[in-house]
Design a protein around this motif. Sequence first.
Motif, PDB file in Angstrom:
ATOM      1  N   GLU A  65       1.009  -1.217   0.173  1.00  0.00           N
ATOM      2  CA  GLU A  65      -0.061  -0.036   0.046  1.00  0.00           C
ATOM      3  C   GLU A  65       0.810   1.367   0.015  1.00  0.00           C
ATOM      4  O   GLU A  65       1.863   1.289   0.572  1.00  0.00           O
ATOM      5  CB  GLU A  65      -0.970   0.124   1.327  1.00  0.00           C
ATOM      6  N   ASP A  66       0.326   2.395  -0.482  1.00  0.00           N
ATOM      7  CA  ASP A  66       0.828   3.722  -0.317  1.00  0.00           C
ATOM      8  C   ASP A  66       0.529   4.198   0.967  1.00  0.00           C
ATOM      9  O   ASP A  66      -0.438   4.935   0.985  1.00  0.00           O
ATOM     10  CB  ASP A  66       0.521   4.640  -1.293  1.00  0.00           C
ATOM     11  N   ILE A  67       1.415   4.085   2.043  1.00  0.00           N
ATOM     12  CA  ILE A  67       1.185   4.401   3.570  1.00  0.00           C
ATOM     13  C   ILE A  67       0.567   5.868   3.476  1.00  0.00           C
ATOM     14  O   ILE A  67      -0.209   6.178   4.277  1.00  0.00           O
ATOM     15  CB  ILE A  67       2.103   4.266   4.445  1.00  0.00           C
ATOM     16  N   ARG A  68       1.616   6.703   2.575  1.00  0.00           N
ATOM     17  CA  ARG A  68       1.091   8.436   2.791  1.00  0.00           C
ATOM     18  C   ARG A  68      -0.241   8.534   2.655  1.00  0.00           C
ATOM     19  O   ARG A  68      -0.619   9.298   3.265  1.00  0.00           O
ATOM     20  CB  ARG A  68       2.307   9.065   2.108  1.00  0.00           C
ATOM     21  N   GLN A  69      -0.674   8.128   1.596  1.00  0.00           N
ATOM     22  CA  GLN A  69      -2.219   8.429   1.251  1.00  0.00           C
ATOM     23  C   GLN A  69      -3.091   7.882   2.280  1.00  0.00           C
ATOM     24  O   GLN A  69      -3.983   8.566   2.768  1.00  0.00           O
ATOM     25  CB  GLN A  69      -2.426   7.507   0.118  1.00  0.00           C
ATOM     26  N   TYR A  70      -2.872   6.774   2.987  1.00  0.00           N
ATOM     27  CA  TYR A  70      -3.643   6.239   4.052  1.00  0.00           C
ATOM     28  C   TYR A  70      -3.539   7.266   5.106  1.00  0.00           C
ATOM     29  O   TYR A  70      -4.661   7.780   5.872  1.00  0.00           O
ATOM     30  CB  TYR A  70      -3.349   4.933   4.522  1.00  0.00           C
ATOM     31  N   PHE A  71      -2.267   7.505   5.491  1.00  0.00           N
ATOM     32  CA  PHE A  71      -2.178   8.654   6.656  1.00  0.00           C
ATOM     33  C   PHE A  71      -2.983  10.255   6.399  1.00  0.00           C
ATOM     34  O   PHE A  71      -3.551  10.457   7.225  1.00  0.00           O
ATOM     35  CB  PHE A  71      -0.614   8.985   6.822  1.00  0.00           C
TER      36      PHE A  71
ATOM     37  N   ARG B 182       6.009   7.776  -5.153  1.00  0.00           N
ATOM     38  CA  ARG B 182       6.037   8.317  -3.764  1.00  0.00           C
ATOM     39  C   ARG B 182       6.985   7.333  -3.146  1.00  0.00           C
ATOM     40  O   ARG B 182       6.814   6.208  -2.851  1.00  0.00           O
ATOM     41  CB  ARG B 182       4.892   8.331  -3.024  1.00  0.00           C
ATOM     42  N   PRO B 183       8.105   7.753  -2.464  1.00  0.00           N
ATOM     43  CA  PRO B 183       8.908   7.123  -1.613  1.00  0.00           C
ATOM     44  C   PRO B 183       8.334   6.351  -0.474  1.00  0.00           C
ATOM     45  O   PRO B 183       7.035   6.917   0.095  1.00  0.00           O
ATOM     46  CB  PRO B 183      10.033   8.147  -1.087  1.00  0.00           C
TER      47      PRO B 183
ATOM     48  N   ASP C 126      -4.992  -2.609  16.118  1.00  0.00           N
ATOM     49  CA  ASP C 126      -4.678  -1.157  16.155  1.00  0.00           C
ATOM     50  C   ASP C 126      -6.037  -0.307  15.518  1.00  0.00           C
ATOM     51  O   ASP C 126      -6.366  -0.880  14.246  1.00  0.00           O
ATOM     52  CB  ASP C 126      -3.396  -0.631  15.340  1.00  0.00           C
ATOM     53  N   ASP C 127      -6.438   0.390  16.147  1.00  0.00           N
ATOM     54  CA  ASP C 127      -7.644   1.426  15.548  1.00  0.00           C
ATOM     55  C   ASP C 127      -7.393   2.453  14.529  1.00  0.00           C
ATOM     56  O   ASP C 127      -8.012   2.953  13.847  1.00  0.00           O
ATOM     57  CB  ASP C 127      -8.603   2.021  16.762  1.00  0.00           C
ATOM     58  N   SER C 128      -5.791   2.359  14.409  1.00  0.00           N
ATOM     59  CA  SER C 128      -5.280   3.501  13.367  1.00  0.00           C
ATOM     60  C   SER C 128      -5.026   2.822  12.107  1.00  0.00           C
ATOM     61  O   SER C 128      -4.266   1.764  11.991  1.00  0.00           O
ATOM     62  CB  SER C 128      -3.988   4.051  13.919  1.00  0.00           C
ATOM     63  N   LEU C 129      -5.800   3.279  11.011  1.00  0.00           N
ATOM     64  CA  LEU C 129      -5.528   2.551   9.670  1.00  0.00           C
ATOM     65  C   LEU C 129      -3.940   2.995   9.196  1.00  0.00           C
ATOM     66  O   LEU C 129      -3.432   2.090   8.763  1.00  0.00           O
ATOM     67  CB  LEU C 129      -6.415   3.464   8.681  1.00  0.00           C
ATOM     68  N   THR C 130      -3.413   3.947   9.466  1.00  0.00           N
ATOM     69  CA  THR C 130      -2.153   4.383   9.117  1.00  0.00           C
ATOM     70  C   THR C 130      -1.220   3.334   9.669  1.00  0.00           C
ATOM     71  O   THR C 130      -0.208   2.744   9.020  1.00  0.00           O
ATOM     72  CB  THR C 130      -1.566   5.848   9.355  1.00  0.00           C
ATOM     73  N   THR C 131      -1.340   3.253  10.938  1.00  0.00           N
ATOM     74  CA  THR C 131      -0.359   2.181  11.705  1.00  0.00           C
ATOM     75  C   THR C 131      -0.432   0.910  11.349  1.00  0.00           C
ATOM     76  O   THR C 131       0.590   0.192  10.883  1.00  0.00           O
ATOM     77  CB  THR C 131      -0.740   2.390  13.360  1.00  0.00           C
ATOM     78  N   ARG C 132      -2.065   0.647  10.908  1.00  0.00           N
ATOM     79  CA  ARG C 132      -2.260  -0.983  10.566  1.00  0.00           C
ATOM     80  C   ARG C 132      -1.234  -1.310   9.334  1.00  0.00           C
ATOM     81  O   ARG C 132      -0.792  -2.157   9.105  1.00  0.00           O
ATOM     82  CB  ARG C 132      -3.581  -1.230  10.522  1.00  0.00           C
ATOM     83  N   MET C 133      -1.613  -0.086   8.206  1.00  0.00           N
ATOM     84  CA  MET C 133      -1.046  -0.530   6.956  1.00  0.00           C
ATOM     85  C   MET C 133       0.569  -0.300   6.980  1.00  0.00           C
ATOM     86  O   MET C 133       1.207  -0.977   6.437  1.00  0.00           O
ATOM     87  CB  MET C 133      -1.604   0.734   5.975  1.00  0.00           C
ATOM     88  N   LEU C 134       0.999   0.558   7.960  1.00  0.00           N
ATOM     89  CA  LEU C 134       2.443   0.570   7.794  1.00  0.00           C
ATOM     90  C   LEU C 134       2.942  -0.693   8.636  1.00  0.00           C
ATOM     91  O   LEU C 134       4.032  -1.374   7.895  1.00  0.00           O
ATOM     92  CB  LEU C 134       2.875   1.775   9.048  1.00  0.00           C
TER      93      LEU C 134
END
Length: 656
Positions: free
Chosen positions: A3-9, A480-481, A540-548
């Motif tokens: 996944e592109d984590i930045r987009q999720y964040f 995107r890096p 984890d309830d954070s989408l960003t953290t889960r995807m990362l």
Amino acid sequence: MAEDIRQYFEAEAEELIARLTHGVAGLSGGELEAEAAQDMLRAAHTLKGASHVMGERKMAGLAHEFEDGVAAYRASPTEGGAEKLLGLVDALSAELKGEAVVIAKVAEAAVEPFSMRRQGTVRVDRADVQRLQDGVVDNDLLVVQMRKLLGRLEGLEGTGTAEMRRVERAAVRAEMRDELDRLARGTREIYRVTSGMQLGSTEGLLLEAGRVVRATAAALGKDVVCVTRGEKERVETPVLDALSDALLHLVRNAVAHGVASAEVRKRRGKPGAATVTVEVKRVGTEVVFKCEDDGEGIALEPIRRAAVARGEMSESAAAGAGEEELLRLLLRPGFSLSGGVDEVSGRGVGLDAVAEAAARVRGRVEIESTVGVGTVFTITVPQAVFATAALDVMAGGRGYAIPVGSVEQTFRMEAHLTEQAGRTSTLLVGREIMSFAWLQDAFSGGGNRDGGTCLVLAAGTRKMALGVERIVGLSEALVRPVGLFAGVSGVVAGTTLGTDGVPRVVVDCGGLMDAMEAGLRQVHVAKAEVTARLPILVVDDSLTTRMLEQSILEAEGYEVELATSAEMGLAMARKKRYGLFLVDVEMPGMDGYGFVATVTAEEGLRETPAILVTSLDSVESRERGRLAGAYSYIVKGEFNQKVYLDRIRSAVGGEA
């Protein structure tokens, strides 16, 4: 990378800030209900944790201030306290949008932003603007059409026979699928155009560099030729804006101080015409600006004397200083060789301005110089987004993008040759024997190896053969890096959105060759052992953290499953065995401490280790985790990939 984590964040942060905005909108000194306060605290804490793992320290700090502000307001509701919370929400929103609001201080009564740096401007091609407008209009029309189809579908209820309704519904659904496909394509095109708007061409900068060389040489009576490379590169506009003056300063310096006159050069056995080379190129996830001359180089003795005279070094320290240390002194503010610079020693003043410009875009400056040979100044800057032509390929059932500039040739592979190559890790290409690897082996290790397509990759003087299942097509990849997990796998240059809307890994071909040379096959054996173990459950309830966490772990060969709450995680754990639990602490309902305490006490679950991954960083929090039975404790704000993976390997390996 899945996944592109930045987009999720960014998407998650926007939703969380909207919750905070809604929570404080009605406050004006009145009482704050407990439920509303808890919702804001959960949103702020989740935002803080996600910001920490993405390296967004300022946003994490603002979210933490918001948590404190909510607690203070509940204890003593005032109009000033409400204004303070509103100010923090505005600051978070501005920071997410890149407006770089500078907060002077948080007063007792309110937060008053007192200074705002100018937003970066982006030069946009008229054609891109027109394409963007056309895309928005087309999508709007598609939405209108979808609403009409939905109305037709709803209007079928209670009309005609059951068979007529079934046939008509099937027809409407088919139309809706077609319209949805068109809408998705249009949305991806808008994404491509808007991402491309962040990029500017380097052609104008290089043309200007050539003009500066000619003008400076003419003014000083020198014979200098300018060579430029990289006119087709596209770089973020803010980076170009920040570094244009710095690069032109280096070019001017090279002509004025770096190269000697034609007569002096000839006496020293050099061609009368000097050469200044200006180059812009992309290397992995960085863009490199280089100014090189074949002049007189930089003598070190004048730098030693100036360092002692300025008090930068003692005489003994200066005498023992190495070349790199001395050359870096030239980048210090105010450091001058005035009176000690001539055609032999090389450089004058003003290099601190170059270093300052590079620092503004998180770049670094390096100097290499050899007396009598020449000098090279290199400015290296990380890129948030860059464009490259890429081959879209399939390997191991997944899509990847290979930069076209690294592909020398492609050909079909026979099954028996593929099998032989797999055993020996080499492949005969023409008359040349090359190192060979299957692309999927650098990631998951699975997939078909009975024939396919071979790509011959080239990076500098190195070559290797890479096996893939098939080539899908050619595209312009907006890359995107991968941010925090860049160090997890050196073969990943970044991620891009494929033509099908699915994120793809962009392969760093140089990194892939490095992995081959370091023993890629040995790495695969270790990954195969990891894959054979039980899956890891991330709670984890954070989408960003889960995807990362999922991206980091899958890049290392682990199987990963996700849960959005402790309750959901417990339900999953009771149905299936896992090798490890990675658990957030602060979640709605049951928290991470409760989850760990439950699994530790429950028969059948207590054998599975649990690691807490949280924003909480206090002695008390760590002790609570230990008492609950956590195997280890990782703080998001101090996130380190190597430590993270080492602890996971230790936990799943059963080491104490």
